[in-house]
Enzyme design. Structure first.
Site, PDB file in Angstrom:
ATOM      1  CB  SER A 108      -0.852  -0.006   1.270  1.00  0.00           C
ATOM      2  OG  SER A 108      -1.332   1.290   1.515  1.00  0.00           O
ATOM      3  CB  SER A 109       0.712   4.486  -1.740  1.00  0.00           C
ATOM      4  OG  SER A 109      -0.582   4.866  -1.340  1.00  0.00           O
ATOM      5  CB  CYS A 110      -0.668   4.276   3.653  1.00  0.00           C
ATOM      6  SG  CYS A 110      -0.946   2.630   4.289  1.00  0.00           S
ATOM      7  CE1 TYR A 137      -3.757  -2.469   5.523  1.00  0.00           C
ATOM      8  CE2 TYR A 137      -2.545  -0.562   4.705  1.00  0.00           C
ATOM      9  CZ  TYR A 137      -3.269  -1.706   4.467  1.00  0.00           C
ATOM     10  OH  TYR A 137      -3.506  -2.108   3.172  1.00  0.00           O
ATOM     11  CE  LYS A 141      -1.487  -4.831   3.262  1.00  0.00           C
ATOM     12  NZ  LYS A 141      -1.767  -5.945   2.355  1.00  0.00           N
ATOM     13  CG  HIS A 180      -9.831   3.826   1.665  1.00  0.00           C
ATOM     14  ND1 HIS A 180      -9.924   2.462   1.809  1.00  0.00           N
ATOM     15  CD2 HIS A 180      -8.653   4.181   2.227  1.00  0.00           C
ATOM     16  CE1 HIS A 180      -8.850   2.014   2.419  1.00  0.00           C
ATOM     17  NE2 HIS A 180      -8.053   3.033   2.696  1.00  0.00           N
TER      18      HIS A 180
HETATM   19  P1  GDP Z   1      -5.723   7.934   3.293  1.00  0.00           P
HETATM   20  O1  GDP Z   1      -5.360   8.096   1.846  1.00  0.00           O
HETATM   21  O2  GDP Z   1      -5.004   6.820   3.966  1.00  0.00           O
HETATM   22  O3  GDP Z   1      -5.570   9.251   4.043  1.00  0.00           O
HETATM   23  O4  GDP Z   1      -7.242   7.480   3.405  1.00  0.00           O
HETATM   24  P2  GDP Z   1      -8.679   8.033   3.027  1.00  0.00           P
HETATM   25  O5  GDP Z   1      -9.029   7.623   1.643  1.00  0.00           O
HETATM   26  O6  GDP Z   1      -9.589   7.529   4.104  1.00  0.00           O
HETATM   27  O7  GDP Z   1      -8.633   9.630   3.144  1.00  0.00           O
HETATM   28  C1  GDP Z   1      -8.062  10.444   2.163  1.00  0.00           C
HETATM   29  C2  GDP Z   1      -8.358  11.892   2.426  1.00  0.00           C
HETATM   30  O8  GDP Z   1      -9.748  12.179   2.139  1.00  0.00           O
HETATM   31  C3  GDP Z   1      -8.139  12.379   3.873  1.00  0.00           C
HETATM   32  O9  GDP Z   1      -7.577  13.674   3.802  1.00  0.00           O
HETATM   33  C4  GDP Z   1      -9.559  12.464   4.421  1.00  0.00           C
HETATM   34  O10 GDP Z   1      -9.684  13.385   5.481  1.00  0.00           O
HETATM   35  C5  GDP Z   1     -10.324  12.941   3.188  1.00  0.00           C
HETATM   36  N1  GDP Z   1     -11.768  12.691   3.212  1.00  0.00           N
HETATM   37  C6  GDP Z   1     -12.730  13.613   2.908  1.00  0.00           C
HETATM   38  N2  GDP Z   1     -13.955  13.087   3.055  1.00  0.00           N
HETATM   39  C7  GDP Z   1     -13.788  11.792   3.410  1.00  0.00           C
HETATM   40  C8  GDP Z   1     -14.690  10.728   3.697  1.00  0.00           C
HETATM   41  O11 GDP Z   1     -15.903  10.854   3.638  1.00  0.00           O
HETATM   42  N3  GDP Z   1     -14.150   9.530   4.038  1.00  0.00           N
HETATM   43  C9  GDP Z   1     -12.790   9.332   4.094  1.00  0.00           C
HETATM   44  N4  GDP Z   1     -12.324   8.133   4.418  1.00  0.00           N
HETATM   45  N5  GDP Z   1     -11.906  10.339   3.852  1.00  0.00           N
HETATM   46  C10 GDP Z   1     -12.393  11.541   3.510  1.00  0.00           C
END
Ligand code: GDP
Length: 314
Positions: A108-110, A137, A141, A180
């Protein structure tokens, strides 16, 4: 090529990436073996060994993992590290001991450092501190990727790690707490449209940048790599299609047909400011993504409307 005598196992076939890998294999007339959680719990070493001893898969796609969005990762770290360490240890070890030729592990890129130089190259792994919201997590990974390399060096086992950027698509998890960003926003915009709500609240500031990859494109890259790649270490599988969370909300409003306001809940974390992969190694091998973000969101939204985001039973 995955030959006609190959026996392909997709671990995690109900998940977004695993189910997309199954579709990609079937499209190439390769019929993979899968197993439901009820029949074989991948956190149970004995059950995994029994399954591998019975089926003797030759090629393994390890797409089974406990995954979740920023909130789930931030609040259930114990479950994320335990389940992922157990699943990947059991599957990688059984694959090696019970005669598989090749294993592809989904990273995962994270797992790259929070402040890695962007776009992130494969060799930035372990060069700096990780993003705290998904540390357990990410550590799991990193252990899996290290395990693949160590098995390659010590035992000559052809295992390697594919690093997707933020994946979205058919089969995504739409649970409001665990999803996500793409799936989370899609459900909220959809529901807001149906109820004619005046506003949708998105999380954070909207300024983070994410590279998105459609699950079917990622699956295509995985099958391509299984057939064309046999090196240690990591290989990035991104699209180089980058979008800010703010622009994503605007696109999501268009795709779902929502016409109200978008506001921001600043009490929710932004996470990593920018996550984009350097994809030249994969692209130099001859693979390119096929799906634009808009086309991917439209395909996903059509599936979501048909299924309410529910995956078929195992
Ligand atoms: P990340 O890539 O590991 O940070 O995972 P996410 O896909 O959960 O979040 C990506 C970004 O989208 C973060 O900056 C969140 O705060 C933002 N975000 C905005 N709205 C949402 C939402 O409804 N759900 C999630 N999961 N993230 C959101």
């Amino acid at each position: 090529m995955i030959g006609t005598d190959a026996k392909v196992f997709v671990a995690g076939h109900r998940g977004m990436v695993g189910s997309a890998i199954v579709r990609a294999l079937l499209a190439r007339s390769v019929h993979p073996v899968t197993i439901s959680r009820g029949e074989c719990d991948l956190t149970d070493r004995e059950a995994v060994d029994t399954f591998f001893a019975r089926e003797r898969p030759t090629h393994v796609f390890l797409a089974a993992a406990k995954v979740g969005g920023i909130l789930a990762n931030d609040t259930q770290g114990a479950d994320f590290i335990r389940e992922n360490l157990m699943i990947q240890t059991n599957v990688i070890d059984a694959a090696y001991r019970l005669g598989a030729q090749k294993l592809l592990f989904l990273g995962s890129s994270c797992i790259y450092p929070k402040h890695a130089e962007q776009p992130m190259r494969e060799d930035c792994l372990l060069t700096g501190p990780l993003e705290p919201t998904n540390l357990p997590y990410a550590i799991a990974k990193i252990a899996g990727a290290t395990m693949c390399d160590a098995y390659r060096r010590q035992y000559g086992f052809d295992a390697f790690t594919v690093m997707p950027s933020n994946v979205y698509g058919i089969g995504d998890n739409f649970d409001p707490q665990a999803s996500h960003v793409v799936a989370g926003l899609m459900r909220r915009f959809h529901e807001a449209k149906l109820k004619a709500e005046p506003e949708v609240v998105a999380w954070g500031s909207g300024s983070p940048m994410r590279e998105l990859v459609d699950a079917d494109d990622l699956a295509d890259a995985c099958v391509f790599l299984m057939e064309n790649y046999s090196e240690g270490g990591l290989i990035n599988a991104g699209t180089s299609q980058e979008i800010s969370i703010k622009a994503l909300t605007e696109l999501m409003a268009e795709v779902t047909g929502y016409e109200g306001r978008i506001t921001w809940d600043l009490s929710k974390p932004d996470g990593t400011p920018r996550k984009i992969m350097e994809n030249s190694r994969l692209h130099a091998l001859g693979w390119q993504p096929k799906t634009t973000i808009r086309a991917g969101l439209e395909k996903m939204y059509a599936w979501f409307q048909e299924t309410d985001g529910k995956r078929p039973a195992a």
